[in-house]
Motif scaffolding. Structure first.
Motif, PDB file in Angstrom:
ATOM      1  N   PRO A 158       0.808  -1.231   0.000  1.00 19.66           N
ATOM      2  CA  PRO A 158       0.000   0.000   0.000  1.00 19.66           C
ATOM      3  C   PRO A 158       0.840   1.280   0.000  1.00 19.66           C
ATOM      4  O   PRO A 158       0.374   2.314  -0.460  1.00 19.66           O
ATOM      5  CB  PRO A 158      -0.813  -0.086   1.292  1.00 19.66           C
ATOM      6  CG  PRO A 158      -0.620  -1.442   1.833  1.00 19.66           C
ATOM      7  CD  PRO A 158       0.543  -2.064   1.176  1.00 19.66           C
ATOM      8  N   HIS A 159       2.073   1.194   0.482  1.00 28.07           N
ATOM      9  CA  HIS A 159       2.943   2.376   0.492  1.00 28.07           C
ATOM     10  C   HIS A 159       3.537   2.649  -0.880  1.00 28.07           C
ATOM     11  O   HIS A 159       4.063   3.732  -1.128  1.00 28.07           O
ATOM     12  CB  HIS A 159       4.062   2.170   1.515  1.00 28.07           C
ATOM     13  CG  HIS A 159       4.882   0.940   1.243  1.00 28.07           C
ATOM     14  ND1 HIS A 159       4.376  -0.343   1.384  1.00 28.07           N
ATOM     15  CD2 HIS A 159       6.155   0.790   0.829  1.00 28.07           C
ATOM     16  CE1 HIS A 159       5.332  -1.207   1.068  1.00 28.07           C
ATOM     17  NE2 HIS A 159       6.404  -0.552   0.728  1.00 28.07           N
ATOM     18  N   ASP A 160       3.463   1.672  -1.786  1.00 26.46           N
ATOM     19  CA  ASP A 160       3.962   1.796  -3.163  1.00 26.46           C
ATOM     20  C   ASP A 160       2.888   2.517  -3.979  1.00 26.46           C
ATOM     21  O   ASP A 160       1.824   1.967  -4.244  1.00 26.46           O
ATOM     22  CB  ASP A 160       4.237   0.386  -3.697  1.00 26.46           C
ATOM     23  CG  ASP A 160       4.583   0.349  -5.180  1.00 26.46           C
ATOM     24  OD1 ASP A 160       4.679   1.419  -5.815  1.00 26.46           O
ATOM     25  OD2 ASP A 160       4.758  -0.779  -5.690  1.00 26.46           O
ATOM     26  N   LEU A 161       3.174   3.746  -4.392  1.00 25.00           N
ATOM     27  CA  LEU A 161       2.138   4.569  -5.026  1.00 25.00           C
ATOM     28  C   LEU A 161       1.737   4.057  -6.406  1.00 25.00           C
ATOM     29  O   LEU A 161       0.744   4.503  -6.966  1.00 25.00           O
ATOM     30  CB  LEU A 161       2.598   6.024  -5.121  1.00 25.00           C
ATOM     31  CG  LEU A 161       2.834   6.706  -3.768  1.00 25.00           C
ATOM     32  CD1 LEU A 161       3.263   8.158  -3.968  1.00 25.00           C
ATOM     33  CD2 LEU A 161       1.577   6.637  -2.901  1.00 25.00           C
ATOM     34  N   ALA A 204      -2.482   0.992  -3.091  1.00 24.14           N
ATOM     35  CA  ALA A 204      -2.216   2.313  -2.520  1.00 24.14           C
ATOM     36  C   ALA A 204      -3.515   3.087  -2.327  1.00 24.14           C
ATOM     37  O   ALA A 204      -3.585   3.999  -1.509  1.00 24.14           O
ATOM     38  CB  ALA A 204      -1.261   3.094  -3.416  1.00 24.14           C
ATOM     39  N   ASP A 212      -1.706  -8.628   3.171  1.00 24.50           N
ATOM     40  CA  ASP A 212      -0.471  -7.894   2.857  1.00 24.50           C
ATOM     41  C   ASP A 212      -0.438  -7.769   1.332  1.00 24.50           C
ATOM     42  O   ASP A 212       0.099  -8.622   0.639  1.00 24.50           O
ATOM     43  CB  ASP A 212       0.729  -8.682   3.390  1.00 24.50           C
ATOM     44  CG  ASP A 212       2.046  -7.964   3.166  1.00 24.50           C
ATOM     45  OD1 ASP A 212       2.076  -6.931   2.461  1.00 24.50           O
ATOM     46  OD2 ASP A 212       3.070  -8.455   3.691  1.00 24.50           O
ATOM     47  N   GLN A 269       0.583  -7.396  -1.879  1.00 28.12           N
ATOM     48  CA  GLN A 269       1.691  -7.295  -2.828  1.00 28.12           C
ATOM     49  C   GLN A 269       1.358  -8.188  -4.016  1.00 28.12           C
ATOM     50  O   GLN A 269       0.646  -9.177  -3.866  1.00 28.12           O
ATOM     51  CB  GLN A 269       2.994  -7.789  -2.223  1.00 28.12           C
ATOM     52  CG  GLN A 269       3.379  -7.178  -0.900  1.00 28.12           C
ATOM     53  CD  GLN A 269       4.714  -7.742  -0.411  1.00 28.12           C
ATOM     54  OE1 GLN A 269       5.681  -7.823  -1.158  1.00 28.12           O
ATOM     55  NE2 GLN A 269       4.740  -8.158   0.850  1.00 28.12           N
ATOM     56  N   TRP A 325       7.894   6.729  -6.743  1.00 31.32           N
ATOM     57  CA  TRP A 325       7.861   5.289  -6.963  1.00 31.32           C
ATOM     58  C   TRP A 325       8.001   4.935  -8.436  1.00 31.32           C
ATOM     59  O   TRP A 325       8.234   3.774  -8.778  1.00 31.32           O
ATOM     60  CB  TRP A 325       6.581   4.696  -6.384  1.00 31.32           C
ATOM     61  CG  TRP A 325       6.688   4.524  -4.908  1.00 31.32           C
ATOM     62  CD1 TRP A 325       6.272   5.404  -3.949  1.00 31.32           C
ATOM     63  CD2 TRP A 325       7.280   3.423  -4.211  1.00 31.32           C
ATOM     64  NE1 TRP A 325       6.570   4.913  -2.705  1.00 31.32           N
ATOM     65  CE2 TRP A 325       7.175   3.700  -2.832  1.00 31.32           C
ATOM     66  CE3 TRP A 325       7.882   2.223  -4.624  1.00 31.32           C
ATOM     67  CZ2 TRP A 325       7.664   2.827  -1.859  1.00 31.32           C
ATOM     68  CZ3 TRP A 325       8.362   1.358  -3.650  1.00 31.32           C
ATOM     69  CH2 TRP A 325       8.249   1.664  -2.287  1.00 31.32           C
TER      70      TRP A 325
END
Length: 208
Positions: A60-63, A68, A106, A108, A177
């Motif tokens: 989620p931190h990966d724009l 995200a 999570d 990903q 990103w």
DNA sequence: GCATCGATGGTG
DNA sequence: ACCATCGATGCA
């Protein structure tokens, strides 16, 4: 062998990549899928292809990652445990095939961008939309178990190919990103142009 | 080789 | 109004 748990009657079917592999982080899985074999069974027909390009979307931190924007109807499958397919529709025409990685909740995933057809199958798999179209993969396969018969992976034979690493494609909106080195290619594949090889020389062969 | 553009429809 | 794409077109 006395402790062989699979295919006791037929001689050695190659082992599929399993949950232990897919529950690793997206970067490890994206790297590990290069050179692996994608196996697709559709209407009784078996197609195989060697994966040569992947991208990691790391959370989620990966724009650039769909997660995200949080958990939505489309992205909910990214929150499944690793080893499921995440297939989404884009640009009004294309389905994109991703491998969900990591533990449950999570989000990903690894995007499959290109492969080389095996078994003299005359297909162009050099692009994520072309790959899904040729393999008949659509949103109908969203959340599919990737250790099952319809769609699964066989490990990369050793020695593993040399891998080139570049930024991801088509994510210019993702602020800083957009430059993250999260695209992985088989450096020897025809899918990797000279220009890419010159601009993104091989990173040192990393730990196995 | 490289830049630009339109198709086409789900999504939030 | 975007958008993890593709093929066609134009130009070098």
């Amino acid at each position: 062998m006395s402790h062989d748990t699979h295919t006791p009657t037929k001689a050695s079917a190659p082992p599929r990549l399993g949950l232990a592999f897919f529950r690793q982080d997206a970067i490890t899985v994206a790297r590990g899928l290069i050179g692996s074999t994608l196996v697709r069974r559709y209407r009784g027909r078996l197609r195989r292809a060697r994966i040569v390009e992947t991208e990691a979307y790391v959370g989620p931190h990966d724009l650039a990652c769909h997660a995200a924007k949080g958990r939505t109807a489309r992205t909910s499958t990214m929150y499944l445990p690793g080893g499921h397919a995440y297939v989404y529709f884009i640009y009004g025409m294309y389905d994109m095939l991703n491998v969900v990685t990591g533990p449950a909740d999570d989000p990903q995933a690894v995007l499959l961008r290109a492969a080389e057809p095996l078994d003299a199958w005359p297909a162009d798999l050099s692009g994520p939309g072309k790959l899904t179209r040729a393999l008949h993969i659509t949103r109908a396969q969203d959340a599919l178990d990737l250790t099952g018969p319809a769609l699964h992976f066989l490990p990369c034979p050793s020695p593993a190919p040399e891998i080139a690493i570049t930024p991801r494609i088509g994510v210019d909106y993702a602020q800083h990103w957009k430059d993250a080195p999260l695209r992985f290619l088989d450096a020897a594949s025809a899918a990797v142009s000279r220009r890419i090889r010159a601009r993104y020389p091989l990173t040192s062969e990393t730990r196995p």
